[in-house]
Enzyme design. Structure first.
Site, PDB file in Angstrom:
ATOM      1  CB  THR A 241      33.103  50.125  55.867  1.00  0.00           C
ATOM      2  OG1 THR A 241      32.516  48.850  55.594  1.00  0.00           O
ATOM      3  CG2 THR A 241      32.516  51.165  54.955  1.00  0.00           C
TER       4      THR A 241
ATOM      5  CG  HIS B 249      37.328  39.711  53.980  1.00  0.00           C
ATOM      6  ND1 HIS B 249      37.538  40.672  54.942  1.00  0.00           N
ATOM      7  CD2 HIS B 249      36.095  39.984  53.466  1.00  0.00           C
ATOM      8  CE1 HIS B 249      36.484  41.482  54.996  1.00  0.00           C
ATOM      9  NE2 HIS B 249      35.608  41.098  54.100  1.00  0.00           N
TER      10      HIS B 249
HETATM   11  P1  PAP Z   1      32.899  44.182  55.762  1.00  0.00           P
HETATM   12  O1  PAP Z   1      34.000  43.392  56.392  1.00  0.00           O
HETATM   13  O2  PAP Z   1      31.766  43.346  55.253  1.00  0.00           O
HETATM   14  O3  PAP Z   1      33.370  45.180  54.760  1.00  0.00           O
HETATM   15  P2  PAP Z   1      32.858  45.965  58.009  1.00  0.00           P
HETATM   16  O4  PAP Z   1      32.965  47.341  57.497  1.00  0.00           O
HETATM   17  O5  PAP Z   1      34.061  45.341  58.595  1.00  0.00           O
HETATM   18  O6  PAP Z   1      32.201  45.022  56.929  1.00  0.00           O
HETATM   19  O7  PAP Z   1      31.764  45.898  59.163  1.00  0.00           O
HETATM   20  C1  PAP Z   1      30.808  46.826  59.417  1.00  0.00           C
HETATM   21  C2  PAP Z   1      30.925  47.207  60.872  1.00  0.00           C
HETATM   22  O8  PAP Z   1      31.762  48.354  60.968  1.00  0.00           O
HETATM   23  C3  PAP Z   1      29.569  47.592  61.427  1.00  0.00           C
HETATM   24  O9  PAP Z   1      29.611  47.318  62.828  1.00  0.00           O
HETATM   25  P3  PAP Z   1      28.297  47.110  63.706  1.00  0.00           P
HETATM   26  O10 PAP Z   1      27.453  46.100  63.015  1.00  0.00           O
HETATM   27  O11 PAP Z   1      28.786  46.614  65.038  1.00  0.00           O
HETATM   28  O12 PAP Z   1      27.668  48.428  63.817  1.00  0.00           O
HETATM   29  C4  PAP Z   1      29.569  49.077  61.120  1.00  0.00           C
HETATM   30  O13 PAP Z   1      28.613  49.808  61.833  1.00  0.00           O
HETATM   31  C5  PAP Z   1      30.994  49.446  61.485  1.00  0.00           C
HETATM   32  N1  PAP Z   1      31.428  50.692  60.847  1.00  0.00           N
HETATM   33  C6  PAP Z   1      31.192  51.106  59.575  1.00  0.00           C
HETATM   34  N2  PAP Z   1      31.730  52.309  59.376  1.00  0.00           N
HETATM   35  C7  PAP Z   1      32.293  52.688  60.538  1.00  0.00           C
HETATM   36  C8  PAP Z   1      33.001  53.868  60.958  1.00  0.00           C
HETATM   37  N3  PAP Z   1      33.206  54.875  60.143  1.00  0.00           N
HETATM   38  N4  PAP Z   1      33.459  53.896  62.213  1.00  0.00           N
HETATM   39  C9  PAP Z   1      33.256  52.874  63.063  1.00  0.00           C
HETATM   40  N5  PAP Z   1      32.595  51.743  62.738  1.00  0.00           N
HETATM   41  C10 PAP Z   1      32.118  51.654  61.483  1.00  0.00           C
END
Ligand code: PAP
Length: 330
Positions: free
Chosen positions: A79, A142
């Site tokens: 994301t 993916h």
């Molecule tokens: P996806 O592969 O299903 O699209 P993805 O975005 O890779 O998901 O994973 C979400 C992770 O990225 C979450 O990590 P966490 O569970 O360890 O917190 C989410 O919080 C993190 N994430 C989303 N947006 C950001 C951002 N702007 N900066 C840093 N980390 C982020």
């Protein structure tokens, strides 16, 4: 038995094509993290609904030399990188005084701006009309390297690969999938999820094979595949965003650097900014996932709050075995 149409789309496991229906019984299967099953196709695990997207995308996607593909293992920061890539490539269009208020990232989730090939475009349609999109087209996937549509590997299109420490990836995946699971199925236990992750049974896993495939491709063709780590992005986002821009042949000009364009993009795409936006607090994707599920903590090393020393060592051991001789450390 037909599933209830009131289920969100991402849970409609029986919404598959006849081709998938014919193929599925021949594929090894395991219990799914969110949906009922995962199937092993070309050496990676995918849910029945997305198998259709994988097949259609492998068959019909025609890469253009100017395309940019973001590739990730799920939960490695997709994301965030979608937002960064979108902001980077559209920086002239939306920067400058007054235009920030209209930036699409302020009222769209990054997944709506940078669509997945196999999870969205080719699930919704067998042959979506992508040829008329203006270059550079930006998509995400993916898919493991060996399963990319052949034209992606044959063309000059560029791949930006992002991976993340396996312990944080797995903990993030465990949280995310529990949010998506229907209440009546109960939550996945952390122990069970870790076991499955270590056995390679996770969406688009085995995780280590995925990372190794792109690491090798990046070593062999560095002009085509940029290999990034979430942890490096967090540690030095400024340098890594400049590196990304250079790789994509749209480096920041001296004027842009002087005007603080790099920091502007990083601020716009920061966890605090994106997670606080109304669209990401209350919106949903067309496939039914709540946007807020993609934002949890966004930190490096959060696994220490969930994994015992023994479990962490177990994941490290699996990793060491898998990565042995590759020169890669995660
Ligand atoms: P996806 O592969 O299903 O699209 P993805 O975005 O890779 O998901 O994973 C979400 C992770 O990225 C979450 O990590 P966490 O569970 O360890 O917190 C989410 O919080 C993190 N994430 C989303 N947006 C950001 C951002 N702007 N900066 C840093 N980390 C982020």
């Amino acid at each position: 038995m037909a599933q209830s149409p009131s289920l969100p789309k991402y849970l409609q496991d029986d919404d598959v094509s006849q081709e998938c229906r014919d193929l599925l019984p021949s594929l090894p299967s395991e219990q799914g993290w969110v949906g009922t099953t995962l199937h092993l196709y070309q050496g990676f695990w995918v849910g029945p609904r997305h198998l259709k997207g994988v097949l259609a995308c492998q068959r019909h996607f025609r890469a253009q030399d100017t395309d940019i593909l973001l590739v990730t293992t799920p939960k490695s920061g997709t994301t965030w990188l979608k937002a960064i890539l979108f902001a980077l490539l559209n920086r002239t269009k939306y920067s400058g005084s007054g235009s920030q208020g209209q930036h699409p990232l302020l009222n769209h989730n990054p997944h709506d701006l940078v669509p997945f090939l196999e999870l969205k475009l080719y699930v919704e349609q067998d042959t979506p009309d992508l040829a008329s999109l203006p270059p550079p087209r930006l998509f995400a996937t993916h898919l493991p390297y060996q399963s990319l549509p052949q034209p992606v590997r044959d063309s000059k299109c560029k791949l930006v690969y992002l991976c993340r420490n396996p312990k944080d990836t797995c903990v993030s995946l465990w949280h995310f999938t529990n949010k998506l699971r229907p209440k009546e199925r109960g939550e996945n236990s952390l122990q069970e999820s870790l076991d499955r992750f270590c056995r390679g049974v996770s969406l688009f896993g085995p995780y280590w094979d995925h990372v190794l495939g792109y690491h090798k491709a990046s070593s062999e063709t560095p002009e085509k595949v940029l290999f990034l780590k979430y942890e490096d992005m967090k540690e030095d986002p400024y340098a890594n965003l400049r590196r990304l821009a250079g790789f994509l042949e749209c480096p920041f000009s001296q004027e842009e650097l002087r005007e603080g364009m790099v920091d502007e993009i990083l601020r716009l795409c920061s966890f605090d900014n994106l997670s606080g936006l109304e669209v990401n607090k209350r919106g949903k994707l067309a496939s039914g996932e709540e946007n807020k599920a993609f934002f949890r903590r966004g930190e490096v090393g959060d696994w220490v709050n969930y994994l015992s020393v023994d479990i962490a060592e177990k994941i490290d051991r699996v990793g060491e075995e898998k990565l042995h001789g590759s020169g890669l450390k995660l």
